[in-house]
Design an enzyme around this catalytic site. Structure first.
Site, short mmCIF file in Angstrom:
data_model
loop_
_atom_site.label_atom_id
_atom_site.label_comp_id
_atom_site.label_asym_id
_atom_site.label_seq_id
_atom_site.Cartn_x
_atom_site.Cartn_y
_atom_site.Cartn_z
N GLY A 106 0.85 -1.18 0.00
CA GLY A 106 0.00 0.00 0.00
C GLY A 106 0.88 1.23 0.00
CB SER A 147 4.36 -3.68 -2.11
OG SER A 147 4.36 -2.46 -2.77
CB ALA A 148 4.15 -0.55 1.71
CG HIS A 175 5.83 -2.41 -7.12
ND1 HIS A 175 4.92 -3.36 -7.53
CD2 HIS A 175 5.47 -2.08 -5.85
CE1 HIS A 175 4.05 -3.57 -6.54
NE2 HIS A 175 4.37 -2.83 -5.53
CD GLU A 235 5.07 -5.21 -10.62
OE1 GLU A 235 4.63 -5.74 -11.66
OE2 GLU A 235 4.62 -4.15 -10.15
#
Lengths: 231, 231
Positions: free
Chosen positions: B90, B122-123, B159, B194
């Protein structure tokens, strides 16, 4: 009376630095002899002297002198005494940190509000709204605050890009990021595509350049506005 | 002994949430019954209950229970008592602000360092290094600090995308942004594409997944490493 050009980018594809804006800048700076340059955003980590030289080269085409703010003993005085001010692009976190660390954010805001002509490109445009919170940049330094000049009641998202329908990338699109901003913040956001700019004269803000821009408001549908539209 | 999976993304193109990682997660969480989920990054502004439900659905395929940290009266205790922890993706600014505001960053770091298995996507991966300064996210909130878990001596850029040779866009490429980071910071950066992840077992860090990753070190040429390489 405020006079500002708030440009998405300094350079469009295949063009020279500030090249596409030169006809507009001739008009905008016509009664100005010398421009104060704020190079703190340092794109790609360029030295501030080299960045200033690059801006000097571009403004020499308009017959204008340009000096870097770092060349002055007192940068606050330099802003107060400037005929006009140009803040170049680069990293917005670095620009905002430096302006806050040197206690220049308020004096720059006051100077613009009292009528000193201001040109911003990219990071230099990002700082014209209430905060830098719609920047695309990487947080390479920690600014003491995200608040910025608050000279217009819009957040700027420069280098706005539309989602690529062929992309397989799962990172957030620009639109998703701006909508995330609006889950926690209220200011409207102008997504300025490269080649677009806002011209601010007093409280009037008009979209210029060949392209449409995208206006995001909290809890409202996103709209596209045509060049020439007043915000 | 640290046990971590640090994934570039939760979802690859055309896949389901955590789908490509499930075979790895079966192995990684094999001796774990219940997973503590940290939903604070709220992708797209999703409510934390909805986000937790999405993670529960994915983990139910592995026969695992999952609870959101917000369901516990004392989130610090929840971390201390967790069998395993998953921090979802997020907005990294929102995640880091929330972890600092709730005074959870240190207890989470200590828990991971003492051997609680940790999955980040991700985050949730961005925060595993010394700072969040190589995130791609928009600064929608102002965290009290950019420092993060410091469980690995690398910054993560999730990413990671290569420059598009056909792009006419003048915004900075990911590589340019990371090089800007290195003009002012020293930690090496892993650009994780990714579908890639790092597996951390004690002090050993290995690249996994089908793709190469990109390692950026200050003042050194950027290198590509193959899957299976130890960092």
């Amino acid at each position: 009376m405020k006079k500002m050009i708030i440009a998405s980018t300094s350079t469009i594809y295949g063009g020279q630095y500030l090249g596409y804006l030169l006809p507009e800048l001739i008009h905008f700076f016509k009664s100005v002899n010398e421009i104060l340059f704020i190079p703190y955003a340092r794109p790609g980590g360029i030295a501030i002297d080299d960045y200033t030289f690059k801006a000097q080269e571009a403004f020499s085409k308009l017959g204008k002198q340009l000096s870097g703010i770092h060349e002055f003993e007192d940068p606050r005085n330099a802003i107060c005494n400037a005929d006009a001010i140009f803040t170049g692009g680069g990293n917005t976190f670095l620009l905002v940190k430096t302006l806050h660390d040197l206690d220049l954010m308020n004096v720059l805001s006051d100077s613009i509000k009292s009528g000193t002509p201001y040109l911003g490109t990219s990071a230099g445009s990002n700082i014209t709204g209430p905060s830098m919170q719609t920047t695309n940049d990487m947080p390479i330094v920690y600014p003491p605050s995200f608040t910025t000049l608050n000279c217009i009641p819009y957040q700027i998202n420069p280098h706005y890009v539309d989602p690529d329908p062929n992309s397989k990338h799962q990172g957030e699109t620009r639109e998703t990021r701006i909508k995330e901003y609006h889950t926690l913040n209220d200011s409207p956001v102008v997504g300025l595509r490269e080649g677009s700019w806002l011209e601010v004269i007093g409280e009037k803000i008009v979209l210029k350049g060949d392209l449409k821009a995208r206006i995001f408001r909290k809890d409202e549908p996103t709209i596209e506005i045509e060049s020439g539209t007043f915000l």
